[in-house]
Write a protein that holds these residues in place. Structure first.
Motif, PDB file in Angstrom:
ATOM      1  N   CYS A 177      -3.110   1.418   5.286  1.00 51.47           N
ATOM      2  CA  CYS A 177      -2.671   0.338   4.540  1.00 51.47           C
ATOM      3  C   CYS A 177      -1.177   0.773   3.895  1.00 51.47           C
ATOM      4  O   CYS A 177      -0.871   2.026   3.650  1.00 51.47           O
ATOM      5  CB  CYS A 177      -3.356   0.161   3.043  1.00 51.47           C
ATOM      6  SG  CYS A 177      -2.812  -1.252   2.054  1.00 51.47           S
ATOM      7  N   ASN A 178      -0.250   0.057   4.223  1.00 49.87           N
ATOM      8  CA  ASN A 178       1.120   0.172   3.729  1.00 49.87           C
ATOM      9  C   ASN A 178       1.404  -0.494   2.514  1.00 49.87           C
ATOM     10  O   ASN A 178       2.360  -0.374   1.896  1.00 49.87           O
ATOM     11  CB  ASN A 178       1.993  -0.495   4.867  1.00 49.87           C
ATOM     12  CG  ASN A 178       1.964   0.408   6.173  1.00 49.87           C
ATOM     13  OD1 ASN A 178       1.338   1.417   6.160  1.00 49.87           O
ATOM     14  ND2 ASN A 178       2.241  -0.286   7.117  1.00 49.87           N
ATOM     15  N   HIS A 179       0.462  -1.082   1.825  1.00 47.44           N
ATOM     16  CA  HIS A 179       0.864  -1.900   0.694  1.00 47.44           C
ATOM     17  C   HIS A 179       1.123  -0.931  -0.604  1.00 47.44           C
ATOM     18  O   HIS A 179       0.358   0.268  -0.723  1.00 47.44           O
ATOM     19  CB  HIS A 179      -0.224  -2.832   0.094  1.00 47.44           C
ATOM     20  CG  HIS A 179       0.017  -4.080   1.055  1.00 47.44           C
ATOM     21  ND1 HIS A 179       0.847  -4.898   0.736  1.00 47.44           N
ATOM     22  CD2 HIS A 179      -0.633  -4.589   1.948  1.00 47.44           C
ATOM     23  CE1 HIS A 179       0.847  -5.873   1.669  1.00 47.44           C
ATOM     24  NE2 HIS A 179      -0.062  -5.636   2.274  1.00 47.44           N
ATOM     25  N   PRO A 180       1.816  -1.180  -1.516  1.00 51.29           N
ATOM     26  CA  PRO A 180       2.317  -0.302  -2.735  1.00 51.29           C
ATOM     27  C   PRO A 180       1.530  -0.615  -4.105  1.00 51.29           C
ATOM     28  O   PRO A 180       1.968  -0.370  -5.155  1.00 51.29           O
ATOM     29  CB  PRO A 180       3.966  -0.735  -3.071  1.00 51.29           C
ATOM     30  CG  PRO A 180       3.883  -2.117  -2.600  1.00 51.29           C
ATOM     31  CD  PRO A 180       2.912  -2.358  -1.601  1.00 51.29           C
ATOM     32  N   CYS A 181       0.389  -1.153  -3.836  1.00 49.56           N
ATOM     33  CA  CYS A 181      -0.335  -1.841  -5.174  1.00 49.56           C
ATOM     34  C   CYS A 181      -0.382  -0.623  -6.023  1.00 49.56           C
ATOM     35  O   CYS A 181      -0.993   0.400  -5.857  1.00 49.56           O
ATOM     36  CB  CYS A 181      -1.505  -2.322  -4.912  1.00 49.56           C
ATOM     37  SG  CYS A 181      -1.688  -3.852  -3.639  1.00 49.56           S
ATOM     38  N   THR A 240      -2.987   7.017  -9.454  1.00 49.76           N
ATOM     39  CA  THR A 240      -2.236   5.857  -9.030  1.00 49.76           C
ATOM     40  C   THR A 240      -1.134   5.810 -10.126  1.00 49.76           C
ATOM     41  O   THR A 240      -1.168   6.077 -11.223  1.00 49.76           O
ATOM     42  CB  THR A 240      -3.073   4.559  -9.110  1.00 49.76           C
ATOM     43  OG1 THR A 240      -3.592   4.319 -10.392  1.00 49.76           O
ATOM     44  CG2 THR A 240      -4.124   4.903  -8.381  1.00 49.76           C
ATOM     45  N   VAL A 241      -0.084   4.744  -9.926  1.00 46.96           N
ATOM     46  CA  VAL A 241       0.856   4.263 -10.746  1.00 46.96           C
ATOM     47  C   VAL A 241       0.146   3.613 -12.061  1.00 46.96           C
ATOM     48  O   VAL A 241       0.679   4.049 -13.081  1.00 46.96           O
ATOM     49  CB  VAL A 241       1.750   3.588 -10.014  1.00 46.96           C
ATOM     50  CG1 VAL A 241       2.750   2.777 -11.126  1.00 46.96           C
ATOM     51  CG2 VAL A 241       2.574   4.052  -8.787  1.00 46.96           C
ATOM     52  N   ALA A 242      -0.781   2.686 -11.723  1.00 52.62           N
ATOM     53  CA  ALA A 242      -1.219   2.047 -12.758  1.00 52.62           C
ATOM     54  C   ALA A 242      -2.089   2.911 -13.971  1.00 52.62           C
ATOM     55  O   ALA A 242      -2.102   2.703 -14.866  1.00 52.62           O
ATOM     56  CB  ALA A 242      -2.363   0.768 -12.527  1.00 52.62           C
ATOM     57  N   GLY A 243      -2.813   4.256 -13.228  1.00 49.25           N
ATOM     58  CA  GLY A 243      -3.375   4.871 -13.945  1.00 49.25           C
ATOM     59  C   GLY A 243      -2.873   5.740 -15.164  1.00 49.25           C
ATOM     60  O   GLY A 243      -3.091   6.042 -16.146  1.00 49.25           O
TER      61      GLY A 243
END
Length: 569
Positions: A232-236, A439-442
């Motif tokens: 996957c290439n997505h940045p979620c 992760t960024v959200a973490g």
């Protein structure tokens, strides 16, 4: 344990596969490769010379389930078959390559996603490692599931992930490739030859299967999963998958079509197309491709600039449509940012493509979408869904939402509920946000309390239950074409799984008193994907594994009740 080498009897392997359909295909490839090497497969762990646990590490709960399966397998080995080898594969070793051998010393071999075709050699090395351990007085066990899971979370929180500044992805080579037992022993402090486990994991996976790859299918004969791409290439900001599975890589279209032909010749009636992002299929095959096309605008521009005859999801669907036979093609894992008018038109013009779309939106409020790095807006999503419904008559839309994401307020959540009421998704699942280290959200502030997440999940599912019941009621009196799965007793219905790591909470835990009583056949219509959606329960006799026409005579909250038509086939 019998000595397979000395007695000449084949090695026997058992496998436990956890997680998503993509992981299941990896398990099928491992089993197919083992069979091709003359290794036997067994469903009885007590009879296995080696047990493989194919793990998931998508969210914390899935990770804990994986650790539990590993420790339970080790405990059963101690009780029943102490010479049994234990192999751990899949996403957990990809995520914790260096740490797992120290936390789970019971394991004889750890392998990554790229190693599925090398499973025969890994099984033999695991068996040899176990024999060495059996002869060694140096033994120690892990600290139990809770402690292991807690340590994994703490390790990930401190790990220097070297995130790509633009996309929140780790740059290539953020952790070493470990394939040497000797190196692993030096790191873990193990002493003596053969005591350290095999560790064979590539930091950035590159493997994709081809049509000649052996597969031992674990699905029923009438349907199969067809992996069209990997990575996957997505940045979620909430997702760890790109770090574990690598960047997007599509299979050549001719290769996918050849595997489809083989599956159809084997009696498959439904091809379920899977990948991390099916709508990106083929875009990585274009000359001098750039991965930075996640947004709808950039993706649309890249698709428009493709040379003639380029491979895309549209060309693949049209290729599958042209194959002879009576079958369905089901499209799973589409990203909303990558839909085009050409894709809508292609599905509408291909009758073999099921009138069903899996399109995880995750949220609809602009603030939440921005924090999630979904590269879409609420207005864009409304407009897209309207175009899909208008362009593909009779389409059933499945989506998932995440509630309790960092910073989600009551206002944001109420906005989501209203969106659900307006859009009236035929199929919908709800996740409570899982704070994933790495992760960024973490690392975001504003983490929502677990009890608030749970209440929001329950409130969202209450809204969806009303929509689902009304959707089912609208089908009463209609004729549907269904794929018959097999017999289903009331007891089986009562025990049916109601959740999925990928698709969130699907059904509430309420008493299913609305379920039909007695003996029924379980079937699926075009709006029902395997394992995650509702069922059509048919009173009567129909051939299993074939299509049939039924008339809907009743419904429950999520399922339909039907009777065969005279013209069923």
């Amino acid at each position: 344990m019998t000595d397979s080498k000395s007695t000449g009897t084949p090695i026997r392997v058992g496998l436990i596969s956890l997680g998503c359909a993509k992981n299941l295909v990896d398990a099928e490839i491992m089993l197919g490769s083992l069979v091709a090497e003359g290794i036997e497969i067994t469903n009885d762990a007590a009879l296995a010379d080696v047990v493989i646990v194919n793990t998931c590490s998508f969210i914390d709960a899935a990770q804990e389930e994986s650790v539990d399966a590993i420790l339970e397998s080790a405990a059963l080995r101690e009780a029943r078959h102490r010479g049994q080898g234990l192999v751990v594969s899949g996403c957990l070793p990809q995520r914790f390559t260096e740490e797992l051998p120290k936390l789970l010393p019971e394991v004889d071999a750890f392998m990554g996603i790229d190693q599925v075709r090398q499973i025969g050699g890994i099984v033999r090395q695991a068996l040899a490692h176990r024999a060495e351990r059996m002869n060694s007085p140096a033994k120690r066990g892990s600290q139990g599931k809770r402690k292991v899971s807690a340590q994994l979370a703490a390790i990930d929180a401190k790990h220097p992930h070297a995130l790509d500044r633009d996309h929140g992805r780790p740059v290539d080579g953020h952790s070493p490739r470990l394939a040497s037992p000797t190196a692993m022993g030096a790191m873990s402090g193990a002493k003596g030859p053969g005591l350290e486990p095999l560790v064979d994991v590539h930091a950035r996976p590159t493997y994709i299967p081809d049509y000649a790859t052996p597969r031992f299918r674990l699905t029923p004969p009438h349907f199969a999963y067809l992996k069209i791409a990997e990575g996957c290439n997505h940045p979620c900001s909430f997702c760890i998958i790109p770090r574990m599975r690598g960047t997007h890589r599509s299979r050549p279209q001719g290769d996918v079509l050849e595997e489809a032909r083989l599956l159809l010749a084997d009696g498959v009636k439904e091809l379920n197309l899977i990948s991390q992002d099916s709508t990106y299929y083929g875009l990585d095959l274009r000359p001098n491709h750039s991965r930075a096309i996640s947004s709808p605008e950039r993706f649309a521009a890249a698709a428009k600039d493709l040379p003639p005859q380029s491979t895309t999801l549209c060309t693949l669907l049209r290729g599958l449509q042209s194959l002879p036979g009576d079958f369905w093609v089901r499209l799973l894992y589409t990203h909303p940012a990558h839909w085009t008018d050409d894709l809508i038109r292609t599905i509408a013009e291909c009758p073999k493509v099921a009138r069903y779309v899996d399109i995880p939106l995750q949220h609809c409020h602009p603030t939440m979408l921005e924090k999630m790095r979904r590269e879409t807006t609420g207005d864009y999503l409304k407009e897209l869904l309207a175009r899909i419904r208008a362009g593909i008559p009779g389409i059933a839309l499945r989506t998932t939402f995440i509630v309790g994401f960092p910073g989600e307020t009551e206002e944001h959540f109420e906005y989501l509920l209203e969106f659900m009421r307006q859009m009236r998704f035929e199929r919908l699942g709800i996740f409570t946000y899982s704070q994933e280290e790495g992760t960024v959200a973490g690392r975001m502030s504003g983490q929502v309390a677990e009890e608030v997440k749970a209440k929001r999940r329950d409130r969202a599912m209450a809204v969806q239950r009303e929509i689902a019941a009304a959707t089912c009621a609208a089908h009463v009196g209609q004729t549907l074409r269904v794929l018959v799965e097999g017999e289903a007793s009331f007891e089986e219905l009562r025990r049916a799984n109601v959740s999925s790591w990928e698709h969130g909470l699907l059904r509430g835990a309420e008493n299913r008193s609305d379920m039909p009583r007695g003996s029924y056949l379980a079937a699926r219509a075009q709006a029902d994907a395997p394992d995650i959606d509702g069922r059509v329960y048919v009173r009567g006799k129909l051939p299993v594994g074939h299509f049939a026409c039924v008339r809907v005579v009743g419904h429950t909250t999520y399922d339909l009740i039907a009777e065969p038509l005279e013209a069923s086939r």
